[in-house]
Design a protein around this motif. Structure first.
Motif, PDB file in Angstrom:
ATOM      1  N   VAL A 126     118.621   2.427  91.275  1.00  0.00           N
ATOM      2  CA  VAL A 126     118.109   1.152  90.773  1.00  0.00           C
ATOM      3  C   VAL A 126     119.253   0.404  90.109  1.00  0.00           C
ATOM      4  O   VAL A 126     120.335   0.945  89.891  1.00  0.00           O
ATOM      5  N   ALA A 127     118.977  -0.865  89.791  1.00  0.00           N
ATOM      6  CA  ALA A 127     119.949  -1.652  89.033  1.00  0.00           C
ATOM      7  C   ALA A 127     119.984  -1.133  87.596  1.00  0.00           C
ATOM      8  O   ALA A 127     118.940  -0.919  86.986  1.00  0.00           O
ATOM      9  N   VAL A 128     121.172  -0.916  87.073  1.00  0.00           N
ATOM     10  CA  VAL A 128     121.303  -0.392  85.712  1.00  0.00           C
ATOM     11  C   VAL A 128     121.912  -1.427  84.766  1.00  0.00           C
ATOM     12  O   VAL A 128     122.300  -1.085  83.653  1.00  0.00           O
ATOM     13  N   GLN A 129     121.966  -2.675  85.204  1.00  0.00           N
ATOM     14  CA  GLN A 129     122.331  -3.772  84.317  1.00  0.00           C
ATOM     15  C   GLN A 129     121.786  -5.050  84.934  1.00  0.00           C
ATOM     16  O   GLN A 129     121.465  -5.107  86.121  1.00  0.00           O
ATOM     17  N   GLY A 130     121.641  -6.081  84.107  1.00  0.00           N
ATOM     18  CA  GLY A 130     121.086  -7.327  84.591  1.00  0.00           C
ATOM     19  C   GLY A 130     119.602  -7.447  84.291  1.00  0.00           C
ATOM     20  O   GLY A 130     118.982  -6.586  83.654  1.00  0.00           O
ATOM     21  N   THR A 131     119.011  -8.498  84.800  1.00  0.00           N
ATOM     22  CA  THR A 131     117.621  -8.809  84.472  1.00  0.00           C
ATOM     23  C   THR A 131     116.626  -7.855  85.103  1.00  0.00           C
ATOM     24  O   THR A 131     115.530  -7.663  84.591  1.00  0.00           O
ATOM     25  N   SER A 132     116.970  -7.260  86.224  1.00  0.00           N
ATOM     26  CA  SER A 132     116.023  -6.358  86.905  1.00  0.00           C
ATOM     27  C   SER A 132     116.196  -4.907  86.506  1.00  0.00           C
ATOM     28  O   SER A 132     115.504  -4.031  87.039  1.00  0.00           O
TER      29      SER A 132
END
Length: 440
Positions: free
Chosen positions: A204-210
């Motif tokens: 998964v994304a581990v930084q940012g808005t999501s």
């Protein structure tokens, strides 16, 4: 005919037809009352929307600048939510831009007071902003500290609520970025310690808005899997802003509510988001997490070998001790000469049997004497003994014993029983004289 004479009385010409008066259409007062036959003009809808939106109160919001278009008199921004993929256009006038100490840049996190505005000519909704100021590092630290204190008061950091890690997990859940160094560090170090360990990886994304929603979704998925015994949330180091998703309140509460033990492996030694306090175990780095979720195969093998040595020694000592106890028991007289105990008991039995026999014989003789005495006593009191002393028993023909002369009449036949034999007599006379009384 003269036009001036038209319409006079007596004229035979009819007046010319005139156009009917125009009737003004009544518009519905509310949008819900409009119909295809009686619609609103578009301008009325625009005006009503503008009037309705103009009554909205200004609102302080926080977001990230993702688009920036600065012109001479006005600046157009696009603010995006810090946690969701939601963007809103914002308009700043020149005076607001002039009052800002720090120029706006893309990627900057800001707070602003916005008021919605509806442009009637184009039907475009925008936000008029004022009081825009960047969110500095100090502000973020204050927010995180406030959240940390609130969660600590709720007990989310208490040690008694943290779940222990399994000694040897069946399968390890890993939440991390795609093709990240954190994933490689966790998997490599875990398999160096326990080669057969299995992983269930969610990228998964581990930084940012999501990041927050992605990590929460992966956590929920792995927590529902009965094969996963422990979950690692791993990310490499980065800037303070990059690690902010791991201090998000929604994510922290989701980790606290998980039934599977969760290991936090975010950043490096000096990085410590709030996830480290809520997780059941904090690993200083992803490498440390890979080492702590599984045991070391070589160390476990050495411990098994040491345990076998200790167990062998304990078994041998136990057998020696029990053998010594058996030898001690066998050396006792009761086992060395078991017939001696039988002979002693045999003598006891003979002695008791003789005592019992003497007691029975003595009791029998005594009871025999008692019976003889009772026989003599009974015999002395029996009617036969009385007859032997010269007495007789007089009976009627019916066998009834005659006790009074009144029972007999003259001429009755009577039977007289003697000590030896009986007599049959007939009554000549009767008398009521008592023994000792003189005869007439």
């Amino acid at each position: 005919m003269n036009p001036e004479d038209a319409g006079r009385p007596g004229d035979t010409e009819q007046p010319q037809d005139t156009a009917p008066p125009t009737v003004e259409r009544v518009l519905p007062p509310r949008a819900g009352l409009t119909t295809p036959e009686n619609p609103w003009p578009l301008r009325l809808l625009s005006e009503n929307l503008h009037a309705y939106i103009a009554r909205c109160d200004p609102t302080w919001v926080e977001g990230q600048v993702v688009e920036l278009n600065q012109r001479a008199r006005v600046t157009y921004l696009t603010l995006r939510d810090v946690d969701e993929e939601i963007s809103v256009p914002v308009t700043l006038f020149a005076r607001e831009m002039a009052q800002m100490e720090t120029p706006l840049e893309r990627g900057m996190r800001v707070v602003a007071q916005v008021k919605p505005d509806f442009w009637t000519k184009t039907g475009r909704l925008s936000m008029i902003a004022q009081g825009v100021r960047p969110v500095g590092l100090g502000d973020l630290l204050v927010r995180i500290e406030r959240l940390r204190r609130a969660l600590a008061e709720e007990g989310l950091f208490d040690a008694d609520r943290k779940k222990p890690l399994p000694p040897l997990p069946n399968r390890v859940g890993l939440i991390t970025g795609r093709n990240s160094d954190a994933e490689k560090d966790v998997v490599r170090n875990a398999r160096l310690r326990w080669p057969s360990v299995e992983f269930e990886i969610r990228n998964v994304a581990v930084q940012g808005t999501s990041a927050v929603r992605g990590v929460m979704g992966a956590l929920e998925d792995l927590d529902a899997d009965p094969e996963v015994d422990v979950i690692i949330i791993a990310r490499g180091g980065g800037a303070f802003e990059d690690l902010l998703p791991f201090s998000d309140e929604m994510l922290l509460r989701a980790v606290a509510a998980a039934t599977t033990p969760v290991v936090s492996a975010i950043g490096h030694e000096n990085d410590q988001p709030l996830l480290d306090f809520v997780a059941d175990l904090r690993a200083s780095t992803p490498t440390d997490a890979g080492k702590r979720v599984v045991p070391d195969w070589a160390e476990e093998k050495a411990q098994v070998a040491r345990a076998r040595v200790v167990l062998d020694r304990a078994v041998l000592q136990f057998l020696d001790r029990e053998q010594a106890a058996l030898d001690s028991i066998r050396s006792r007289p009761v086992l060395d000469q078991p017939e001696g105990m039988v002979l002693v008991r045999e003598e006891d039995v003979d002695r008791l049997r003789e005592r019992a026999l003497r007691t029975v014989l003595h009791r029998t003789e005594r009871e025999k004497d008692t019976i003889v005495q009772m026989k003599h006593r009974v015999r002395a009191l029996s009617p036969q003994e009385t007859l032997s002393r010269g007495y007789a028993v007089v009976m009627t023909e019916g066998g009834a014993v005659v006790k009074s002369s009144e029972q007999v009449t003259v001429g009755d036949r009577l039977g007289i029983r003697l000590a030896h034999g009986e007599l049959a007599v007939r009554t000549d006379s009767t008398s009521s004289r008592q023994p000792g009384e003189p005869t007439d």
